[in-house]
Design a protein around this motif. Structure first.
Motif, short mmCIF file in Angstrom:
data_model
loop_
_atom_site.label_atom_id
_atom_site.label_comp_id
_atom_site.label_asym_id
_atom_site.label_seq_id
_atom_site.Cartn_x
_atom_site.Cartn_y
_atom_site.Cartn_z
N ALA A 5 0.83 -1.20 0.00
CA ALA A 5 0.00 0.00 0.00
C ALA A 5 0.87 1.25 0.00
O ALA A 5 0.56 2.25 -0.68
CB ALA A 5 -0.92 -0.01 1.22
N GLU A 6 1.97 1.21 0.75
CA GLU A 6 2.87 2.36 0.81
C GLU A 6 3.57 2.57 -0.53
O GLU A 6 3.73 3.70 -1.00
CB GLU A 6 3.91 2.15 1.91
CG GLU A 6 4.87 3.31 2.10
CD GLU A 6 4.20 4.59 2.55
OE1 GLU A 6 4.83 5.65 2.44
OE2 GLU A 6 3.03 4.53 2.99
N ASN A 58 3.93 5.94 -5.45
CA ASN A 58 4.13 5.90 -6.89
C ASN A 58 2.84 6.01 -7.69
O ASN A 58 2.83 5.73 -8.89
CB ASN A 58 4.87 4.61 -7.28
CG ASN A 58 6.24 4.52 -6.66
OD1 ASN A 58 7.20 5.13 -7.13
ND2 ASN A 58 6.36 3.78 -5.57
N ALA A 59 1.78 6.43 -7.04
CA ALA A 59 0.48 6.52 -7.71
C ALA A 59 0.53 7.43 -8.92
O ALA A 59 -0.14 7.18 -9.93
CB ALA A 59 -0.59 7.01 -6.72
N HIS A 60 1.33 8.49 -8.85
CA HIS A 60 1.40 9.43 -9.98
C HIS A 60 2.01 8.81 -11.22
O HIS A 60 1.81 9.32 -12.33
CB HIS A 60 2.22 10.66 -9.57
CG HIS A 60 3.65 10.36 -9.24
ND1 HIS A 60 4.03 9.71 -8.09
CD2 HIS A 60 4.80 10.59 -9.93
CE1 HIS A 60 5.34 9.58 -8.07
NE2 HIS A 60 5.83 10.09 -9.17
N GLU A 61 2.70 7.69 -11.05
CA GLU A 61 3.32 7.03 -12.20
C GLU A 61 2.40 5.99 -12.85
O GLU A 61 2.59 5.64 -14.00
CB GLU A 61 4.62 6.36 -11.79
CG GLU A 61 5.70 7.35 -11.33
CD GLU A 61 7.01 6.67 -11.01
OE1 GLU A 61 7.14 5.47 -11.33
OE2 GLU A 61 7.90 7.32 -10.44
N ARG A 105 1.45 13.20 -6.82
CA ARG A 105 2.90 13.25 -6.59
C ARG A 105 3.21 13.76 -5.19
O ARG A 105 4.21 13.37 -4.58
CB ARG A 105 3.54 14.15 -7.64
CG ARG A 105 5.01 14.50 -7.43
CD ARG A 105 5.89 13.40 -7.93
NE ARG A 105 7.28 13.79 -7.89
CZ ARG A 105 8.06 13.78 -6.80
NH1 ARG A 105 7.55 13.39 -5.64
NH2 ARG A 105 9.33 14.15 -6.85
N GLU A 106 2.37 14.63 -4.65
CA GLU A 106 2.63 15.22 -3.35
C GLU A 106 1.84 14.55 -2.23
O GLU A 106 1.66 15.12 -1.15
CB GLU A 106 2.35 16.72 -3.40
CG GLU A 106 3.20 17.42 -4.45
CD GLU A 106 3.40 18.89 -4.19
OE1 GLU A 106 3.59 19.26 -3.03
OE2 GLU A 106 3.39 19.67 -5.16
N GLY A 107 1.40 13.32 -2.48
CA GLY A 107 0.76 12.54 -1.43
C GLY A 107 -0.66 12.93 -1.11
O GLY A 107 -1.18 12.57 -0.03
N VAL A 122 14.26 13.49 0.60
CA VAL A 122 13.49 13.30 1.83
C VAL A 122 12.10 12.78 1.48
O VAL A 122 11.34 13.45 0.77
CB VAL A 122 13.36 14.62 2.62
CG1 VAL A 122 12.58 14.40 3.91
CG2 VAL A 122 14.74 15.21 2.92
N SER A 123 11.78 11.59 1.94
CA SER A 123 10.45 11.03 1.67
C SER A 123 9.43 11.57 2.67
O SER A 123 9.80 12.09 3.73
CB SER A 123 10.50 9.50 1.76
OG SER A 123 10.91 9.08 3.05
N ASP A 124 8.17 11.44 2.33
CA ASP A 124 7.08 11.92 3.20
C ASP A 124 7.29 13.37 3.59
O ASP A 124 7.12 13.76 4.75
CB ASP A 124 6.96 11.04 4.45
CG ASP A 124 6.50 9.64 4.11
OD1 ASP A 124 5.72 9.48 3.17
OD2 ASP A 124 6.95 8.69 4.78
N LEU A 125 7.66 14.19 2.61
CA LEU A 125 7.86 15.61 2.83
C LEU A 125 6.66 16.39 2.31
O LEU A 125 6.21 16.16 1.19
CB LEU A 125 9.13 16.08 2.12
CG LEU A 125 9.38 17.59 2.09
CD1 LEU A 125 9.67 18.10 3.49
CD2 LEU A 125 10.52 17.92 1.13
#
Length: 242
Positions: free
Chosen positions: A30-31, A36-39, A83-85, A208-211
């Motif tokens: 899920a993570e 990567n949903a935008h891809e 892309r930005e969560g 930096v992930s989750d930014l």
């Protein structure tokens, strides 16, 4: 640590949390999908979403795609949001946002920034803690000016191109803060000026992930913002704790 299923009761009695293997795999998958949903979202997926919304609000869909923006432009907006969560579940609000500003410019980057302001409740929910407070990093004025002067243009979009030393300082400050916030189970939030928001996210998210890079206008009015650190790129106090 992996343990045999027969040891579960004993491990739980020790006060440790035990998660079954299927849940671990599901959580990781899920993570991966979220990041990567935008891809993986393309024209067909967006068309399906528009078709579903068209059953409830056909006029809205017709007035926006393709009347105001092309499918390609709208797909880029959707990808930018993902892309930005952020979630695209509230497609009606996204379309209404595009409809309001598309007459001014059809640039996907511009459209995405304007739509984000419509998603302020979702953004606030993403970055606020349980008490409703947003604990965020800030840039001092000199640092903002340094980054603003480093702005350039690539493929028609504003990009951040700081010198190596400035880039190193920025990444180090964000990584250090991110590690502390992750240990607390909280996201890394950087609040900045509107003209720097998108270029700064595009640059920093590679390291930096989750930014979450946000502006004050993307928060629910009245939201309490608590500075937890200041990034000072021009001096030695990089990432100084507040």
């Amino acid at each position: 640590l992996w343990v045999e299923s027969s040891a579960r009761a004993r491990v739980e009695a020790m006060g440790l949390t035990v998660v079954d293997a299927a849940s671990v795999l599901t959580t990781h998958l899920a993570e991966i999908i979220r990041r990567n949903a935008h891809e993986v979202v393309g024209r067909q997926e967006v068309q399906d979403l528009l078709s579903n919304l068209g059953k409830e609000a056909p006029k809205l869909v017709e007035d926006v795609v393709p009347a105001l923006v092309t499918m390609s432009e709208f797909v880029r907006v959707i990808r930018g949001i993902l892309r930005e969560g952020l979630s695209i579940r509230d497609l009606r609000t996204i379309l209404e946002g595009v409809a309001d500003v598309a007459p001014r410019s059809k640039d996907p980057a511009f459209l995405c920034e304007q739509v984000r302001r419509r998603l302020y409740r979702q953004i606030t929910a993403k970055v606020a803690d349980a008490s409703g407070t947003v604990k965020a990093l800030t840039l001092d004025r000199m640092s903002e000016e340094m980054l603003r002067k480093s702005l350039g243009v690539s493929d028609g979009e504003a990009v951040l191109a700081p010198d190596i030393d400035t880039a190193r300082r920025l990444v180090h400050a964000l990584e250090s803060h991110s590690a502390r916030r992750a240990a607390e189970g909280q996201p890394t939030v950087l609040i900045t000026a509107p003209d720097l928001r998108r270029p700064l996210f595009e640059f920093a998210s590679r390291f930096v992930s989750d930014l979450y890079v946000i502006t004050a206008r993307e928060l629910v009015p009245g939201t309490s913002v608590e500075p937890v650190g200041t990034i000072e790129l021009g001096g030695t106090a990089v990432g100084r704790a507040a």
